[in-house]
Scaffold this motif. Structure first.
Motif, mmCIF file in Angstrom:
data_model
loop_
_atom_site.group_PDB
_atom_site.id
_atom_site.type_symbol
_atom_site.label_atom_id
_atom_site.label_comp_id
_atom_site.label_asym_id
_atom_site.label_seq_id
_atom_site.Cartn_x
_atom_site.Cartn_y
_atom_site.Cartn_z
ATOM 1 N N ALA A 1 1.961 -5.094 -10.524
ATOM 2 C CA ALA A 1 1.600 -6.917 -10.273
ATOM 3 C C ALA A 1 1.882 -6.983 -8.999
ATOM 4 C CB ALA A 1 2.167 -7.382 -11.942
ATOM 5 N N ASP A 2 1.490 -7.304 -8.696
ATOM 6 C CA ASP A 2 1.208 -7.959 -6.636
ATOM 7 C C ASP A 2 1.576 -9.314 -7.199
ATOM 8 O OD1 ASP A 2 1.344 -7.472 -4.287
ATOM 9 O OD2 ASP A 2 -0.398 -7.152 -3.345
ATOM 10 N N ASN A 3 1.900 -10.099 -5.513
ATOM 11 C CA ASN A 3 2.098 -11.223 -5.297
ATOM 12 C C ASN A 3 2.507 -12.124 -6.909
ATOM 13 O OD1 ASN A 3 -1.515 -11.297 -5.419
ATOM 14 N ND2 ASN A 3 0.347 -11.468 -3.714
ATOM 15 N N ASP B 1 -4.160 -7.790 -9.568
ATOM 16 C CA ASP B 1 -4.311 -7.313 -8.212
ATOM 17 C C ASP B 1 -5.402 -8.965 -8.141
ATOM 18 O OD1 ASP B 1 -3.771 -8.249 -6.008
ATOM 19 O OD2 ASP B 1 -4.608 -6.299 -4.474
ATOM 20 N N ALA B 2 -4.909 -9.758 -9.360
ATOM 21 C CA ALA B 2 -6.379 -10.318 -9.738
ATOM 22 C C ALA B 2 -6.057 -11.483 -10.708
ATOM 23 C CB ALA B 2 -8.059 -9.732 -9.688
ATOM 24 N N GLY B 3 -6.009 -12.230 -10.392
ATOM 25 C CA GLY B 3 -6.000 -14.046 -11.651
ATOM 26 C C GLY B 3 -4.983 -14.119 -11.158
ATOM 27 N N LYS B 4 -4.376 -14.264 -10.535
ATOM 28 C CA LYS B 4 -2.382 -14.289 -10.545
ATOM 29 C C LYS B 4 -2.230 -15.124 -11.464
ATOM 30 C CE LYS B 4 -2.721 -15.711 -5.756
ATOM 31 N NZ LYS B 4 -3.293 -15.258 -4.987
ATOM 32 N N ALA C 1 1.039 -1.296 -0.210
ATOM 33 C CA ALA C 1 0.172 0.265 -0.212
ATOM 34 C C ALA C 1 0.610 1.169 -0.245
ATOM 35 C CB ALA C 1 -0.565 -0.269 1.277
ATOM 36 N N ARG C 2 1.897 1.340 1.393
ATOM 37 C CA ARG C 2 3.266 2.416 0.474
ATOM 38 C C ARG C 2 3.524 2.543 -0.461
ATOM 39 N NH1 ARG C 2 4.497 6.245 4.274
ATOM 40 N NH2 ARG C 2 2.711 6.164 4.671
ATOM 41 N N PHE C 3 3.851 1.292 -1.328
ATOM 42 C CA PHE C 3 5.142 1.708 -2.408
ATOM 43 C C PHE C 3 3.464 2.344 -3.538
ATOM 44 C CE2 PHE C 3 5.882 -0.284 -6.502
ATOM 45 C CZ PHE C 3 7.305 0.302 -6.353
ATOM 46 N N LEU C 4 2.281 1.950 -3.178
ATOM 47 C CA LEU C 4 1.368 2.193 -4.278
ATOM 48 C C LEU C 4 1.271 3.818 -3.729
ATOM 49 C CD1 LEU C 4 -1.451 -0.253 -4.566
ATOM 50 C CD2 LEU C 4 -0.822 0.719 -6.250
ATOM 51 N N GLU C 5 1.189 4.320 -2.716
ATOM 52 C CA GLU C 5 1.262 5.201 -2.556
ATOM 53 C C GLU C 5 2.522 6.435 -3.076
ATOM 54 O OE1 GLU C 5 -1.251 5.482 1.865
ATOM 55 O OE2 GLU C 5 0.764 4.785 1.865
ATOM 56 N N LEU C 6 4.036 5.677 -2.748
ATOM 57 C CA LEU C 6 4.983 5.977 -3.279
ATOM 58 C C LEU C 6 4.883 6.346 -4.954
ATOM 59 C CD1 LEU C 6 7.712 7.475 -3.254
ATOM 60 C CD2 LEU C 6 7.921 4.359 -2.991
ATOM 61 N N MET C 7 4.425 5.537 -5.384
ATOM 62 C CA MET C 7 4.483 5.327 -6.498
ATOM 63 C C MET C 7 3.840 6.594 -7.270
ATOM 64 S SD MET C 7 6.149 3.482 -8.191
ATOM 65 C CE MET C 7 6.342 3.398 -9.038
ATOM 66 N N ILE C 8 2.314 6.462 -7.052
ATOM 67 C CA ILE C 8 1.900 7.871 -7.178
ATOM 68 C C ILE C 8 1.693 8.911 -6.564
ATOM 69 C CG2 ILE C 8 -0.948 8.570 -6.311
ATOM 70 C CD1 ILE C 8 -1.859 5.534 -6.463
ATOM 71 N N ASN C 9 2.159 9.526 -5.794
ATOM 72 C CA ASN C 9 2.910 10.339 -6.180
ATOM 73 C C ASN C 9 4.387 10.732 -6.950
ATOM 74 O OD1 ASN C 9 2.551 12.208 -2.713
ATOM 75 N ND2 ASN C 9 1.731 10.488 -3.173
ATOM 76 N N ILE C 10 4.747 10.410 -7.220
ATOM 77 C CA ILE C 10 5.670 10.377 -7.975
ATOM 78 C C ILE C 10 5.216 10.621 -9.635
ATOM 79 C CG2 ILE C 10 7.539 9.075 -9.704
ATOM 80 C CD1 ILE C 10 8.963 7.335 -7.031
ATOM 81 N N LYS C 11 4.443 9.246 -10.371
ATOM 82 C CA LYS C 11 3.784 9.392 -11.498
ATOM 83 C C LYS C 11 2.633 9.957 -11.355
ATOM 84 C CE LYS C 11 3.710 7.015 -14.307
ATOM 85 N NZ LYS C 11 4.506 7.536 -15.534
ATOM 86 N N LYS C 12 1.613 10.406 -10.546
ATOM 87 C CA LYS C 12 1.112 11.162 -10.368
ATOM 88 C C LYS C 12 -0.325 10.754 -11.572
ATOM 89 C CE LYS C 12 3.027 15.140 -9.232
ATOM 90 N NZ LYS C 12 3.888 14.780 -7.699
ATOM 91 N N PRO C 13 -0.759 9.763 -11.702
ATOM 92 C CA PRO C 13 -0.947 9.238 -12.828
ATOM 93 C C PRO C 13 -2.914 9.750 -12.564
ATOM 94 C CG PRO C 13 -1.574 7.728 -11.431
ATOM 95 C CD PRO C 13 -0.049 8.413 -10.920
ATOM 96 N N LEU C 14 -3.038 9.997 -14.183
ATOM 97 C CA LEU C 14 -4.871 10.790 -14.391
ATOM 98 C C LEU C 14 -5.295 9.550 -14.515
ATOM 99 C CD1 LEU C 14 -3.805 13.574 -15.536
ATOM 100 C CD2 LEU C 14 -3.795 13.625 -13.948
ATOM 101 N N LYS C 15 -5.334 8.632 -14.809
ATOM 102 C CA LYS C 15 -6.253 7.410 -14.719
ATOM 103 C C LYS C 15 -5.454 6.566 -14.352
ATOM 104 C CE LYS C 15 -8.724 7.435 -19.038
ATOM 105 N NZ LYS C 15 -10.026 7.678 -19.074
ATOM 106 N N ILE C 16 -6.232 5.463 -13.898
ATOM 107 C CA ILE C 16 -5.786 4.202 -13.222
ATOM 108 C C ILE C 16 -6.864 2.791 -13.560
ATOM 109 C CG2 ILE C 16 -5.373 2.977 -11.448
ATOM 110 C CD1 ILE C 16 -4.101 5.474 -9.696
ATOM 111 N N LEU C 17 -5.757 1.875 -13.981
ATOM 112 C CA LEU C 17 -7.002 0.559 -13.901
ATOM 113 C C LEU C 17 -6.421 -0.323 -13.228
ATOM 114 C CD1 LEU C 17 -8.762 -0.958 -15.672
ATOM 115 C CD2 LEU C 17 -7.038 -1.698 -17.596
ATOM 116 N N GLU C 18 -7.250 -0.625 -12.337
ATOM 117 C CA GLU C 18 -6.833 -2.064 -11.480
ATOM 118 C C GLU C 18 -8.019 -3.363 -11.520
ATOM 119 O OE1 GLU C 18 -7.157 -1.621 -6.965
ATOM 120 O OE2 GLU C 18 -8.880 -1.982 -7.796
ATOM 121 N N LEU C 19 -7.310 -4.599 -11.824
ATOM 122 C CA LEU C 19 -7.514 -5.389 -12.106
ATOM 123 C C LEU C 19 -8.286 -5.865 -10.661
ATOM 124 C CD1 LEU C 19 -6.458 -4.622 -14.701
ATOM 125 C CD2 LEU C 19 -5.333 -6.955 -14.767
ATOM 126 N N GLY C 20 -8.468 -6.578 -9.890
ATOM 127 C CA GLY C 20 -9.407 -7.514 -8.661
ATOM 128 C C GLY C 20 -9.843 -6.019 -7.472
#
Ligand SMILES: C[S@@+](CC[C@H](N)C(=O)[O-])C[C@H]1O[C@@H](n2cnc3c(N)ncnc32)[C@H](O)[C@@H]1O
Length: 215
Positions: free
Chosen positions: A158-160, A133-136, A44-63
């Protein structure tokens, strides 16, 4: 050592991360009490970090599960990201929708119901960050669609990716998990061998693989 790093290491790293406020704290407690799998604290902290660096406007999440990581990513972007998240389990969708509405994220987080493999084929928008984060056992199958949907300088997290260490060592592989392990290895090989991508596999949480296109 239950996961992929030493317990003392994991505990120490987690001790450095401050507790979240509401609504994330409430969602973490709910997930814990109801055995809902959500991202590990350090991921979770890593995601927060990456979002602070990249500032993505559009995010796609699987799961999506109960919407925890979607809400985390939106909060982390200070509300500046639009998140599309895919989930196939109706009960999870109902819980996530409740949480998204309850905490006021309905205009920022959209859930698409269905199996990732089918839904991905129907999407045409471009995304700055894709969180798998779905369907490993299907990351290798999701990859071509995710690459099609990824912005030129977008990233895939990609998690897991090390799946309880099994991906890295045959000695740890449980018979029932062999297909997942083989396919995850295939995913890591695809993102590592392709000269147009650059990937870093990080032994954090259950393992994450971060991929982007080379310049
Ligand atoms: C690890 S949980 C997601 C956790 C969430 N990202 C978070 O951290 O808050 C994985 C979710 O993916 C869903 N799922 C698994 N395979 C899927 C597939 N092929 N298509 C869509 N959803 C899937 C499961 O129902 C489950 O809710």
């Amino acid at each position: 050592m239950k996961g992929i790093t030493y317990d003392y290491m994991e505990q120490y790293i987690r001790s450095l991360i401050e507790e979240h406020n509401e609504p994330l704290k409430e969602l973490e407690d709910y997930a814990h009490e109801n055995n809902v799998p959500i991202v590990h604290k350090e991921v979770a902290r890593f995601l927060e970090l990456m979002i602070n660096i990249k500032k993505p406007l559009k995010i796609l999440e699987l799961g999506t599960a109960i919407g925890y990581s979607s809400i985390l990513m939106n909060i982390s972007s200070k509300g500046n990201s639009e998140i599309t998240t895919i989930e196939r389990d109706e009960k999870m969708i109902a819980a996530a929708q409740r949480n998204i509405e309850k905490y006021g994220f309905a205009d920022k987080i959209k859930i698409i119901q269905g199996d990732c493999l089918e839904v991905l084929k129907q999407l045409n928008d471009k995304y700055d960050l894709i969180f798998m984060d779905a369907g490993k056992g299907h990351y290798n199958h999701f990859l071509p669609e995710c690459m099609r949907l990824l912005n030129k300088d977008g990233i895939i997290i990609a998690d897991n990716a090390l799946f309880r260490g099994m991906v890295a060592s045959d000695d740890l592989v449980e018979r029932r998990k062999i297909t997942i392990v083989k396919r995850m290895r295939e995913y890591l090989k695809l993102v590592s061998d392709n000269k147009s991508f650059i990937t870093s596999v990080i032994p954090m949480g259950d393992g994450i693989a971060v991929t982007t296109r080379r310049d």
